[in-house]
Design an enzyme around this catalytic site. Structure first.
Site, PDB file in Angstrom:
ATOM      1  CG  ASP A 121      47.608  60.642  54.429  1.00 53.23           C
ATOM      2  OD1 ASP A 121      48.853  60.685  54.517  1.00 53.23           O
ATOM      3  OD2 ASP A 121      46.935  59.749  54.973  1.00 53.23           O
ATOM      4  N   GLY A 129      45.748  62.457  58.406  1.00 49.81           N
ATOM      5  CA  GLY A 129      46.283  61.145  58.070  1.00 49.81           C
ATOM      6  C   GLY A 129      45.177  60.203  57.645  1.00 49.81           C
ATOM      7  CD  GLU A 185      47.826  50.450  69.516  1.00 45.70           C
ATOM      8  OE1 GLU A 185      47.088  51.379  69.904  1.00 45.70           O
ATOM      9  OE2 GLU A 185      48.018  50.203  68.308  1.00 45.70           O
ATOM     10  CG  HIS A 230      48.594  53.286  66.535  1.00 41.41           C
ATOM     11  ND1 HIS A 230      47.881  52.116  66.453  1.00 41.41           N
ATOM     12  CD2 HIS A 230      48.719  53.723  65.254  1.00 41.41           C
ATOM     13  CE1 HIS A 230      47.604  51.847  65.191  1.00 41.41           C
ATOM     14  NE2 HIS A 230      48.099  52.811  64.451  1.00 41.41           N
ATOM     15  CG  ASP A 231      51.261  54.695  62.772  1.00 45.68           C
ATOM     16  OD1 ASP A 231      51.182  53.499  63.075  1.00 45.68           O
ATOM     17  OD2 ASP A 231      50.513  55.239  61.930  1.00 45.68           O
ATOM     18  CG  ASP A 267      54.826  66.821  56.964  1.00 43.26           C
ATOM     19  OD1 ASP A 267      54.307  66.288  57.971  1.00 43.26           O
ATOM     20  OD2 ASP A 267      56.045  66.766  56.728  1.00 43.26           O
ATOM     21  CG  MET A 268      50.947  64.632  60.428  1.00 44.90           C
ATOM     22  SD  MET A 268      50.002  63.169  60.924  1.00 44.90           S
ATOM     23  CE  MET A 268      51.311  61.942  61.030  1.00 44.90           C
ATOM     24  CD  GLU A 327      45.582  55.922  67.657  1.00 51.24           C
ATOM     25  OE1 GLU A 327      45.734  54.675  67.736  1.00 51.24           O
ATOM     26  OE2 GLU A 327      46.229  56.645  66.882  1.00 51.24           O
TER      27      GLU A 327
END
Length: 380
Positions: free
Chosen positions: A246, A223, A345, A284-285, A266-267, A313
């Site tokens: 990505d 990403g 988070e 965190h997304d 695609d991860m 993060e």
């Protein structure tokens, strides 16, 4: 005779008076909290920081307004606001400098110009508003203050009450990732914003946690956006072959760089193989389930012996730790709530859960000075 009813007199002690005064100050600040972002955005769009920087020293209002080709009276009020918040500073001019005084002739008769007798100068904070440079946060500010990113905030309470459609989907009809894939302009704005974050964070990570990169010959950034983060790593550690990974629409607009390979994919399906995986401001997304899935794919891509996943993060500390940077982490948590479905988070306990559920046997956490993020190294 009719008795007059009077309300009881409320008497405050000194502490209560101080608290009430602070409450009045704070409530106005919260009422107009959007103003600071809007005026800072205005300063970026006008190019105020660049104009002062190009001038090479303190610049008067008339010189600045002439350079920017804008109304001096309006600009004066913008600068007064920004100086009060210590974004720029006002430098008193020597009264014997006729050349500088002459530049104020056109405004000297107007007492509303607080800049009379002063010139404007840069500060460490204002340099973050310049569009170019490794410390620039201009693209991040323009991204977060864009109409697309502001709209979801109006649906935050509905999201909290119903826990149904995420705020971004309610505002735009689809999630952030699908919206970005379909809107090239917003895709570029997002990638530029993430590059701002990388420019500030990655050098601090390389310096503060150099052991994370020891012994590696290849590293995949999962990403990684337009590749800014991995470019920084490769330049600092030229023995590492970097892979920027990505989605296809992101890779399609990513610039080429020596020592860096761009790979689209695609991860959630697979991650390119490397000695280690680097993943910053991505997990965190996502909700815990998606985080675990992503981490499992990262684990599959690295060797069982000496492999590692380098997670960069925020780690939210409970109980008042982390100082002023804790506030940044909490703000980021609210941003995740507004802009993603179940992203957040995480506290150390929450990180412990997703890392162990992804099958990693051990991990370490290292806080990096002067940035909100920490480095979490997970080992198979």
């Amino acid at each position: 005779m009719e008795e007059i009813q009077r309300e009881p007199l409320i008497v405050f002690d000194k502490n209560e008076e101080d608290e009430e005064l602070q409450a009045q100050i704070d409530i106005w600040r919260y009422t107009f909290g959007f103003v600071e972002q809007a005026v800072v955005k205005c300063a970026i769009e006008l190019g105020i920081a660049e104009a002062i920087d190009s001038y090479g020293g303190p610049i008067t209002l008339s010189q600045l307004s002439s350079t920017l080709k804008c109304d001096p009276s309006l600009l004066n009020r913008i600068m007064r606001f920004l100086i009060h918040r210590k974004i720029f500073k006002a430098i008193p001019m020597s009264q014997d400098q006729d050349s500088l005084r002459s530049n104020l002739t056109s405004i000297a008769t107007n007492p509303t110009f607080v800049s009379h007798g002063y010139a404007y100068a840069q500060t460490p904070l204002s340099r973050h508003l310049m569009r170019k440079g490794r410390q620039s946060m201009a693209a991040m500010i323009l991204f977060e203050s864009s109409p697309v990113m502001l709209a979801p905030w109006h649906s935050l309470s509905a999201h909290v009450l119903a826990n149904e459609n995420p705020s971004f989907e309610k505002a735009h009809g689809e999630d952030l990732w699908h919206f970005t894939a379909e809107n090239l302009e917003h895709n570029i704005l997002l990638n530029d914003a993430m590059a701002c974050d990388a420019n500030l964070t990655v050098p601090a990570v390389v310096k503060g946690c150099s052991e994370a990169f020891d012994g590696l010959t290849s590293l995949v950034d999962v990403g990684g956006g337009n590749g800014t983060a991995m470019q920084t790593v490769v330049k600092a550690c030229p023995w590492i072959r970097g892979i920027n990974f990505d989605l296809p629409h992101v890779i399609a607009v990513s610039p080429q760089c020596d020592g860096l390979e761009h790979v689209a994919g695609d991860m959630f399906e697979s991650v390119p193989r490397a000695d280690a995986a680097f993943i910053m401001s991505v997990l965190h997304d996502w909700a815990d389930e998606e985080c675990i899935q992503i981490l499992k794919k990262c684990k599959e891509a690295i060797p069982k012996e000496n492999g590692r996943v380098i997670i960069v993060e925020a780690v939210i500390e409970e109980g008042g730790k982390q100082g002023s940077l804790k506030d940044v982490g909490l703000v980021l948590d609210m941003i995740m709530m507004a802009h993603t479905h179940l992203g957040k988070e995480r506290t150390l306990e929450e990180w412990d859960y997703v890392i162990k559920m992804a099958g990693f046997t051990t991990y370490s956490v290292k806080r990096i000075p002067n940035i909100v993020k920490s480095v979490i190294m997970a080992f198979p």
